[in-house]
Design an enzyme around this catalytic site. Structure first.
Site, PDB file in Angstrom:
ATOM      1  N   GLY A  11       0.838  -1.206   0.000  1.00 24.05           N
ATOM      2  CA  GLY A  11       0.000   0.000   0.000  1.00 24.05           C
ATOM      3  C   GLY A  11       0.869   1.249   0.000  1.00 24.05           C
ATOM      4  N   THR A 140       5.235   1.959   5.890  1.00 21.59           N
ATOM      5  CA  THR A 140       3.843   1.521   5.989  1.00 21.59           C
ATOM      6  C   THR A 140       3.049   2.472   6.878  1.00 21.59           C
ATOM      7  OG1 THR A 140       2.293  -0.135   6.810  1.00 21.59           O
ATOM      8  CG2 THR A 140       4.470  -0.211   7.786  1.00 21.59           C
ATOM      9  N   ASP A 142       0.626   1.551   8.384  1.00 20.88           N
ATOM     10  CA  ASP A 142       0.156   0.702   9.492  1.00 20.88           C
ATOM     11  C   ASP A 142       1.088   0.762  10.714  1.00 20.88           C
ATOM     12  OD1 ASP A 142      -1.755   0.037   7.690  1.00 20.88           O
ATOM     13  OD2 ASP A 142      -1.152  -2.045   7.441  1.00 20.88           O
ATOM     14  N   GLY A 189      -5.462  -0.009   8.875  1.00 17.96           N
ATOM     15  CA  GLY A 189      -4.447  -0.549   9.773  1.00 17.96           C
ATOM     16  C   GLY A 189      -4.558  -2.044   9.985  1.00 17.96           C
ATOM     17  N   ARG A 190      -5.447  -2.668   9.266  1.00 24.16           N
ATOM     18  CA  ARG A 190      -5.563  -4.126   9.253  1.00 24.16           C
ATOM     19  C   ARG A 190      -5.554  -4.771  10.639  1.00 24.16           C
ATOM     20  NH1 ARG A 190      -1.982  -5.771   4.600  1.00 24.16           N
ATOM     21  NH2 ARG A 190      -3.642  -5.482   3.088  1.00 24.16           N
ATOM     22  N   GLU A 245     -10.459  -0.517  10.920  1.00 19.75           N
ATOM     23  CA  GLU A 245     -11.062  -1.405   9.910  1.00 19.75           C
ATOM     24  C   GLU A 245     -10.926  -2.871  10.323  1.00 19.75           C
ATOM     25  OE1 GLU A 245      -8.818  -1.157   6.238  1.00 19.75           O
ATOM     26  OE2 GLU A 245      -6.994  -1.905   7.175  1.00 19.75           O
ATOM     27  N   ARG A 302      -3.830   7.748   3.330  1.00 20.84           N
ATOM     28  CA  ARG A 302      -2.456   7.422   2.937  1.00 20.84           C
ATOM     29  C   ARG A 302      -2.003   8.232   1.723  1.00 20.84           C
ATOM     30  NH1 ARG A 302      -3.681   1.260   0.868  1.00 20.84           N
ATOM     31  NH2 ARG A 302      -4.292   1.828  -1.243  1.00 20.84           N
TER      32      ARG A 302
HETATM   33  O1  F6P Z   1      -0.922  -2.243   4.211  1.00 20.76           O
HETATM   34  C1  F6P Z   1      -1.288  -0.922   4.151  1.00 20.76           C
HETATM   35  C2  F6P Z   1      -2.756  -0.764   3.966  1.00 20.76           C
HETATM   36  O2  F6P Z   1      -2.973   0.592   3.678  1.00 20.76           O
HETATM   37  C3  F6P Z   1      -3.628  -1.259   5.134  1.00 20.76           C
HETATM   38  O3  F6P Z   1      -3.756  -0.340   6.154  1.00 20.76           O
HETATM   39  C4  F6P Z   1      -4.924  -1.546   4.454  1.00 20.76           C
HETATM   40  O4  F6P Z   1      -5.681  -2.522   5.128  1.00 20.76           O
HETATM   41  C5  F6P Z   1      -4.488  -2.074   3.152  1.00 20.76           C
HETATM   42  O5  F6P Z   1      -3.238  -1.489   2.862  1.00 20.76           O
HETATM   43  C6  F6P Z   1      -5.437  -1.786   2.027  1.00 20.76           C
HETATM   44  O6  F6P Z   1      -4.936  -2.356   0.898  1.00 20.76           O
HETATM   45  P1  F6P Z   1      -5.497  -2.093  -0.560  1.00 20.76           P
HETATM   46  O7  F6P Z   1      -5.313  -0.653  -0.871  1.00 20.76           O
HETATM   47  O8  F6P Z   1      -4.657  -2.975  -1.411  1.00 20.76           O
HETATM   48  O9  F6P Z   1      -6.940  -2.448  -0.492  1.00 20.76           O
END
Ligand code: F6P
Length: 406
Positions: A11, A140, A142, A189-190, A245, A302
């Site tokens: 990301g 990151t 995150d 932030g998964r 999330e 982001r």
């Molecule tokens: O790994 C960084 C991140 O921004 C996470 O916080 C988020 O869950 C994920 O990427 C989202 O990924 P994508 O943009 O591929 O859906």
């Protein structure tokens, strides 16, 4: 080092391009002939999708523009290298391309998953007596890479979150008690709650701050959540709640899956998480009859280079430069880390990639005020220095300008 290559992975962040800038600057200072960029990470590299960064960055103005450009300038990927055994042809192809372009060192800017690429490539090189060097550069939003004090990208996303939440709190409290409003804000932030914790930074002399924060580090209990909302309704007309999330119930179900179960999964097996604020806002609306809004910061958090933290931009550039220095000294299979000492003095170092790749660092439980669903002062002290300073965009026709690939 004769020639080198840099790639971006995972990301994007508001400052991932500052690390490319740092790599380019230091490499040129050290007399590297060609600084190549891989377009769309290692996936693009395998297709020989490569550019010469001189074309863009020789010009000082473009260099400054790159630092103010969101997303991955080179293009990114979410690609997992297969295990070496049985997939030698993938690795042979990578080394064939490296040799063709006379590339001595490969630099990869990314998070935990992306660091797996550096681990695999440096392991392969060691096993096959290859001379090429591989260095990881942390990135990151995150903030969940281990060992390093924090990750470039986090400070800027945290600054955007705290800023936007301050603005949401003002808007949400426009009306009196006859028009109560609840706002649930969903933050990325998964599996780690670092970014959601940044909602706590919105509190200050001119802001009452959020009313509750829910992190994935703590099992989510819907009944307790609703009880808390009902208590808040008795006391206040404006209620703002920050949720990650990635919040999950104690049986491991993501809150965003409570309404629908089908979620796309990426190459690393991560489910796409989004929609938990909408789910919770619906439930609150149904249970209380009070107007409830869901706001999902999604990609905004982001990509917001217009409010990036100068500290973060400078550190992202610094870790890029450090990676070049470290490779120039012959290091490989390492990632650059940041270490903090008193008065927020940051120094860089390098660390074995095997202890970093695929490992997630969570928010320490002792930093979470579980009784009040809030962050403790220890977190505020940790995070505040990371959001300091601004670097204004270069505006043209009233809009920020960006550097883009041709
Ligand atoms: O790994 C960084 C991140 O921004 C996470 O916080 C988020 O869950 C994920 O990427 C989202 O990924 P994508 O943009 O591929 O859906």
């Amino acid at each position: 080092m004769k020639n080198i290559i840099v790639g971006q992975s995972g990301g994007p962040t508001a400052v991932i391009n500052s690390s490319v800038a740092g790599v380019y600057k230091k490499a040129k200072e050290l007399g590297v002939e060609k600084v190549y960029g891989m377009v769309y990470g290692i996936e693009g590299f395998l297709k020989e999708n490569i550019i010469d960064l001189d074309e863009y960055l020789k010009d000082e103005e473009n260099y400054e523009l790159l630092k103010r450009t969101p997303s991955a300038f080179l293009g990114s990927c979410r690609y997992k290298l297969p295990k070496i055994e049985g997939n030698e042809e993938v690795y042979e192809k990578i080394f064939e391309i490296l040799e063709k372009y006379e590339i001595d060192a490969l630099f990869y800017i990314g998070g935990n998953d992306s660091m797996d690429t550096i681990k695999m490539l440096s392991d392969y090189a060691k096993e096959h007596n290859k001379k090429e060097l591989f260095m990881g550069i942390p990135k990151t939003i995150d903030n969940d890479l281990p060992i390093t004090d924090h990750c470039p990208g986090y400070g800027s996303a945290a600054k955007y979150i705290a800023t936007s939440i301050k603005e949401i709190i003002r808007d949400n409290s426009s009306f009196d008690k006859t028009r109560q409003t609840i706002c649930v804000v969903e933050i990325m932030g998964r599996h780690a709650g670092w970014l959601t914790a940044a909602a706590a930074l919105a509190k200050g002399k001119d802001s009452e701050g959020v009313d509750a924060i829910y992190l994935p580090e703590v099992a989510f209990d819907l009944d307790k959540f609703l009880d808390n909302v009902k208590e808040l309704i008795k006391k206040k007309s404006s209620i703002v709640i920050a949720v990650s999330e990635g919040i999950q119930t104690s049986d491991g179900k993501f809150v965003c899956e409570l309404d629908s179960a089908d979620r796309k999964v990426d190459a690393f097996g991560h489910k796409q998480l989004s929609g938990c604020a909408a789910t919770l806002a619906n439930i609150i609306g149904r249970e209380t009859g009070i107007k409830t809004r869901a706001i999902e910061f999604s990609t905004l958090q982001r990509a917001a280079t217009h409010i990036a933290s100068l500290t973060d931009i400078n550190e992202a550039e610094m870790v890029g430069m450090k990676a070049i220095e470290a490779a120039n000294e012959g290091n490989t299979g390492m990632m650059v880390i940041m270490e903090r000492s008193d008065n927020y003095k940051i120094t860089t170092n390098i660390y074995d990639i095997h202890n970093i790749a695929n490992v997630e660092k969570k928010v320490p439980l002792e930093w979470i005020d579980l009784d009040n669903n809030m962050m403790k002062q220890a977190y505020i002290d940790y995070a505040m220095p990371l959001i300091q300073g601004e670097l204004l965009p270069i505006f043209k026709n009233g809009l920020p300008t960006h550097l883009i690939r041709k």
